[in-house]
Design an enzyme around this catalytic site. Structure first.
Site, PDB file in Angstrom:
ATOM      1  N   ASP A 192     107.480 -12.245 -32.262  1.00  0.00           N
ATOM      2  CA  ASP A 192     108.688 -12.242 -31.441  1.00  0.00           C
ATOM      3  C   ASP A 192     109.514 -13.488 -31.723  1.00  0.00           C
ATOM      4  O   ASP A 192     109.462 -14.012 -32.840  1.00  0.00           O
ATOM      5  CB  ASP A 192     108.280 -12.118 -29.962  1.00  0.00           C
ATOM      6  CG  ASP A 192     109.278 -11.317 -29.144  1.00  0.00           C
ATOM      7  OD1 ASP A 192     110.449 -11.725 -29.125  1.00  0.00           O
ATOM      8  OD2 ASP A 192     108.900 -10.305 -28.538  1.00  0.00           O
ATOM      9  N   HIS A 269     113.475 -14.089 -25.340  1.00  0.00           N
ATOM     10  CA  HIS A 269     112.798 -12.793 -25.504  1.00  0.00           C
ATOM     11  C   HIS A 269     111.285 -12.941 -25.685  1.00  0.00           C
ATOM     12  O   HIS A 269     110.493 -12.270 -25.016  1.00  0.00           O
ATOM     13  CB  HIS A 269     113.432 -12.117 -26.723  1.00  0.00           C
ATOM     14  CG  HIS A 269     113.109 -10.673 -26.909  1.00  0.00           C
ATOM     15  ND1 HIS A 269     112.084 -10.253 -27.731  1.00  0.00           N
ATOM     16  CD2 HIS A 269     113.680  -9.555 -26.423  1.00  0.00           C
ATOM     17  CE1 HIS A 269     112.048  -8.925 -27.738  1.00  0.00           C
ATOM     18  NE2 HIS A 269     113.001  -8.479 -26.942  1.00  0.00           N
ATOM     19  N   SER A 637     111.250  -3.188 -25.477  1.00  0.00           N
ATOM     20  CA  SER A 637     110.700  -4.511 -25.780  1.00  0.00           C
ATOM     21  C   SER A 637     109.800  -4.996 -24.655  1.00  0.00           C
ATOM     22  O   SER A 637     108.862  -5.748 -24.896  1.00  0.00           O
ATOM     23  CB  SER A 637     111.831  -5.539 -25.922  1.00  0.00           C
ATOM     24  OG  SER A 637     112.442  -5.454 -27.162  1.00  0.00           O
TER      25      SER A 637
END
Ligand SMILES: *[C@@H]1O[C@H](CO)[C@@H](O)[C@H](O)[C@H]1NC(C)=O
Ligand SMILES: *[C@@H]1O[C@H](CO)[C@@H](O)[C@H](O)[C@H]1NC(C)=O
Ligand SMILES: *[C@@H]1O[C@H](CO)[C@@H](O)[C@H](O)[C@H]1NC(C)=O
Ligand SMILES: *[C@@H]1O[C@H](CO)[C@@H](O)[C@H](O)[C@H]1NC(C)=O
Ligand SMILES: *[C@@H]1O[C@H](CO)[C@@H](O)[C@H](O)[C@H]1NC(C)=O
Ligand SMILES: *[C@@H]1O[C@H](CO)[C@@H](O)[C@H](O)[C@H]1NC(C)=O
Length: 859
Positions: A192, A269, A637
């Site tokens: 990620d 994220h 996600s």
């Protein structure tokens, strides 16, 4: 196909969501076209990065040869079923492959005319190289040891109440001796944007938790970078952290200001997804001074290994593969991948370089969890293809937040946003921005100022203690949240009692009758009215009540309203439900001929809508959460790390299970009914701009269904397959011959004559073109300690007669039973029809597999 990280604002305009259908569908076609013409196409004079696959096994498939005494089966790390890639023999083989890569380069190209970025040795025998022109790529391609050459590709990224929603505190966690032990010994690899290691969710020194001990199986490391990832950033919880940036740097898209040449998360994220999978338990979620509850990861005791491969604006396949190669080498138990893949030149998604690398990773016993994509609700929008990966769609949980503006006439306008309410029980005057300007701004464009982005033209005296109503029009880009933040600042500086943003359907660009936006927190009472009709209605209430003189100047404000607190969660949504943005199956076996694969995708769904998770200090992804330590965001996600956490829990309970056994356990126990015992619904494409129609979720919407963590710990029977089974599956795909498969996987097709993709031993049966009769075989193995008697129940798809043989059987622990399922076409229905087989055991196990059949021809 490119997976867009789901934007803070998505627009429902009857056509699709921005960043979803319109854009991504366009891009996917573009990418296919690009991939096909990549080699033959326009000559590229500028420097570019290429991925070069080389003949010969990667380490994961290598079985030893004279002189190199590495045999993966003989080198399992103690106490696991994973090979030990840190052995001397493995090192030697990896070195040998690296030497080969250098040799190929030296032989094909003039020395000094290229720059090798990476050698991949564990999941692929390949390297990436920066070349000065396309002719060099041609030269490489003609080298006898080279299998394929392709351009590097840009990929995009695709709280927590969810542990309660998944019933972890009473279900799976107690089976593992409690939350403080849930995930013990497991390592979750996160491919990620990195991590903020200082976040309280990743602390390892809570008073009430026992210290983490050394993990013998762990072979990874922690990359220390002064300034932002100093020594001590890794701890007992975050046990590994590396970053891979040569690809993005070679493409000149790396910005040091915010991308950070370290494992530190410059986006938010990766910190968010890591906390969903394995964040510590019971961390208070405080945002803008309000406590929204506590957050826990799904496997709060699991370790996190960070592989930073994605940056604020996306990431390159070359870096992603480097991270995957390293993660597989390091011995993580499961990897979570919330980013997109791109079609290969062959048009066979399962043979993409990325998907093949994932196959090799899975062949080592690693479980790969991958986001389905955010391109729903339209069919065939999947971002994840291979039957070896767990492709995860997103569902809503039962939690909802409500934001209401209530007028003095008791009209209730529904908004979005988190904020305190106006002071109860008072009613406040409304004032529209155009009426709140200083007298001397009259000549200027009042409409321009009505967006409340600048405080200067406003008359603070008249706004004070009123609820200010401003317009909102989304022109482009993901800046909506920033526009809201500005408006809040303006309203605050004018001492407004509250702020209402009205969605103004505009003819400027596209008439957006409804803008759908994840709620973000605001420091003053704030509501965004997303429905333009409702917004117009509220404005008209204001206009009819407000008294003006002949010149239009306001004589008296008389429209009054109040706003209530929108920060308290309500638990009343019928859930789970498949979100509209979640990508849907079926997948194509071949995108060039549009032949649909005999394969169910996605595999299952997990919570992915409005998920609270840890947020990085530098996370600027969503303006409303800048500087906060938690953020609520949505996307597949977010669903993906939930499943990575579940895999860690199942693997902790069953450390010797194969990757496919765990994969199967999650699927056969998934629920196809919601909390109200109704068939799970999926949000469907809408013809009307203001509604989101629901329909029963098919296996192409939700796969096997919504994960049931408790049941997945004890599935009774599993459907397993190994590397050769996947190879045979590839051999059945249209447009794929045995040589292609041999080149790609190093393995030989050994499937029987007439074999079909539907023969792969998955816990689902999908036949995309049933002509006459087809017999499908499945092998079920018992993983229960006790002998159990099972009987099957059949729900046949419309137009198909289904016979199962045997209909009942006894099976002891470890034993396998072969079952034949005969599908006979009785009637064409013009589309896929769905059903299921359900085996019920007399010791309480229920094993369910979906059937998806399209009758092509009745013979
Ligand atoms: C990097 O980002 C900073 C901050 O946004 C910006 O000012 C700068 O121009 C960027 N640099 C490059 C090379 O794009
Ligand atoms: C602001 O509004 C008040 C009240 O209507 C008025 O008295 C004042 O003149 C206005 N100020 C400006 C600069 O327009
Ligand atoms: C602004 O308009 C209001 C109402 O018409 C008037 O009372 C006020 O004097 C004006 N202020 C200025 C500064 O012109
Ligand atoms: C806000 O108002 C609505 C409508 O009156 C009501 O349904 C809801 O329960 C209220 N929410 C809170 C948190 O008070
Ligand atoms: C749910 O529905 C099924 C089928 O209609 C029924 O057999 C079962 O008893 C129901 N369960 C509950 C908890 O209501
Ligand atoms: C999950 O599985 C458990 C154990 O089989 C069962 O008791 C429970 O009802 C299931 N929950 C849901 C939501 O299906």
């Amino acid at each position: 196909m490119v997976l867009q990280k789901r934007q803070a604002v998505r627009m429902k305009n009857g056509i699709g969501f921005r960043g979803s259908m319109g854009l991504v569908m366009f891009l996917s076609q573009y990418c296919i076209a690009m991939a096909v013409t990549a080699m033959a196409g326009p000559r590229i004079a500028a420097p570019a990065v290429y991925m070069v696959r080389v003949r010969g096994h990667p380490l994961s498939a290598y079985r030893g040869s004279p002189g190199l005494h590495y045999a993966s089966t003989a080198h399992h790390a103690p106490g696991t079923n994973r090979p030990d890639f840190s052995s001397e023999a493995a090192h030697a083989y990896a070195e040998h492959l690296r030497g080969r890569h250098d040799m190929v380069l030296e032989e094909a190209l003039e020395s000094g005319s290229f720059q090798k970025l990476y050698s991949y040795t564990t999941v692929l025998n390949a390297f990436t190289v920066k070349l000065t022109d396309h002719d060099q790529a041609k030269l490489l391609e003609s080298h006898p040891r080279v299998l394929s050459v392709e351009r590097d590709q840009l990929l995009k990224k695709t709280t927590t109440h969810t542990p309660q929603f998944l019933n972890l505190p009473k279900g799976a966690w107690p089976l593992l001796s409690g939350a403080e032990n849930a995930g013990e010994g497991m390592v979750i690899g996160m491919l990620d944007t990195g991590i903020d290691p200082t976040h309280v969710s990743f602390g390892d020194r809570k008073l009430w938790t026992k210290p983490y001990s050394h993990l013998n199986k762990w072979k990874g490391g922690c990359e220390v970078v002064e300034d932002n990832f100093p020594a001590g950033s890794c701890n007992g919880k975050v046990i590994g952290a590396k970053y891979f940036s040569r690809g993005i740097m070679a493409a000149d898209l790396f910005n040091e200001t915010y991308d950070f040449a370290s494992p530190f998360d410059g986006d938010g994220h990766g910190t968010h997804t890591s906390s969903i999978a394995a964040g510590s338990q019971g961390v208070p979620v405080v945002v803008k001074g309000y406590n929204y509850g506590t957050a826990s990861g799904v496997a709060p005791r699991a370790r996190i290994a960070v592989y930073k491969v994605i940056y604020r604006d996306g990431g390159f396949l070359s870096d992603v593969l480097a991270g995957l190669d390293q993660a597989t080498h390091d011995g993580v138990d499961v990897v979570s991948i919330s980013l997109g893949s791109i079609n290969s030149a062959t048009g066979v998604p399962c043979l993409n370089t990325f998907d093949v690398a994932l196959l090799f990773a899975v062949s080592t016993g690693l479980v790969v969890v991958h986001a389905a994509g955010n391109s729903g609700p339209y069919p065939s929008t999947m971002n994840s293809y291979g039957p070896w990966v767990i492709s995860v769609g997103a569902s809503l949980s039962d939690r909802a937040y409500e934001n209401h503006v209530i007028t003095r006439t008791n009209q209730d306008y529904v908004g979005t946003g988190f904020s305190a309410g106006t002071r109860q029980p008072f009613w406040y005057h409304l004032i529209y921005a155009e009426d709140a300007l200083n007298n001397d701004t009259e000549g200027l464009d009042a409409e321009f100022y009505s967006y409340c982005q600048n405080p200067a033209p406003f008359n603070a005296t008249v706004v004070k203690n009123k609820i200010l109503m401003c317009n909102f029009v989304e022109y482009s880009g993901g800046s909506a949240a920033a526009e809201f933040e500005n408006a809040v600042k303006v309203a605050t500086s004018l001492n407004a009692a509250g702020l209402i943003m009205l969605n103004k359907a505009s003819l400027l660009s596209m008439k957006l009758q409804r803008v759908s936006m994840d709620p973000v927190p605001y420091s003053i009472p704030t509501a965004f009215i997303p429905d333009s009709d409702a917004a117009a209605d509220l404005l008209s209430f204001y206009n009819t009540r407000t008294k003006r003189d002949d010149d239009g100047n306001i004589v008296q404000f008389r429209a009054r309203a109040k706003m209530n607190d929108s920060r308290q969660a309500l638990f009343k949504v019928e859930a789970p439900r498949v979100t509209s943005f979640s990508s849907r199956g079926p997948v194509f076996a071949n995108t060039i001929t549009s032949v649909v694969a005999d394969l169910m995708k996605p595999d299952l769904v997990a919570p992915g809508n409005e998920i609270w998770g840890a947020w990085a200090q530098n996370g600027i992804d969503v303006a409303g959460f800048v500087g906060e330590s938690f953020a609520m965001i949505s996307g597949t996600s977010m669903a993906t790390p939930h499943i990575a956490g579940v895999v860690a829990l199942v693997k902790q309970k069953h450390p010797t299970w194969s990757a496919s056994a765990i994969h199967s356990a999650l699927q056969t126990t998934a629920s196809n009914v919601d909390r109200w015992n109704n068939t799970i619904q999926a949000e469907q494409p809408s013809a009307s701009p203001t509604t989101t129609p629901l329909g029963p979720a098919s296996p192409f919407d939700m796969g096997s269904g919504a994960v049931n963590v408790t049941a997945a710990m004890n599935p009774g029977l599993v459907f397993e397959r190994d590397f050769q089974d996947y190879v045979n599956f590839l051999c059945t795909l249209p447009g794929v011959d045995a040589n292609t498969v041999q080149d790609s996987t190093g393995a030989t097709c050994d499937q029987r004559v007439g074999a079909r993709a539907s023969d792969l031993n998955t816990p689902s049966i999908t036949v995309a073109n049933l002509v006459g009769t087809r017999e499908v075989k499945r092998t079920l193995r018992s993983v229960s300690e006790q002998t159990e008697h099972y009987a099957v129940a059949v729900a046949a798809p419309a137009g198909v007669d289904v016979a199962v043989h045997p209909t009942a059987f006894m099976v002891a622990d470890g034993e396998a039973v072969v079952v034949y399922v005969t599908l006979h076409a009785s009637q064409t229905t013009g589309g896929f029809a769905f059903g299921a087989l359900v085996w019920t055991g007399d010791r309480g196990h229920v094993v369910r597999i979906p059937l998806s059949v399209l009758v092509g021809e009745v013979v």
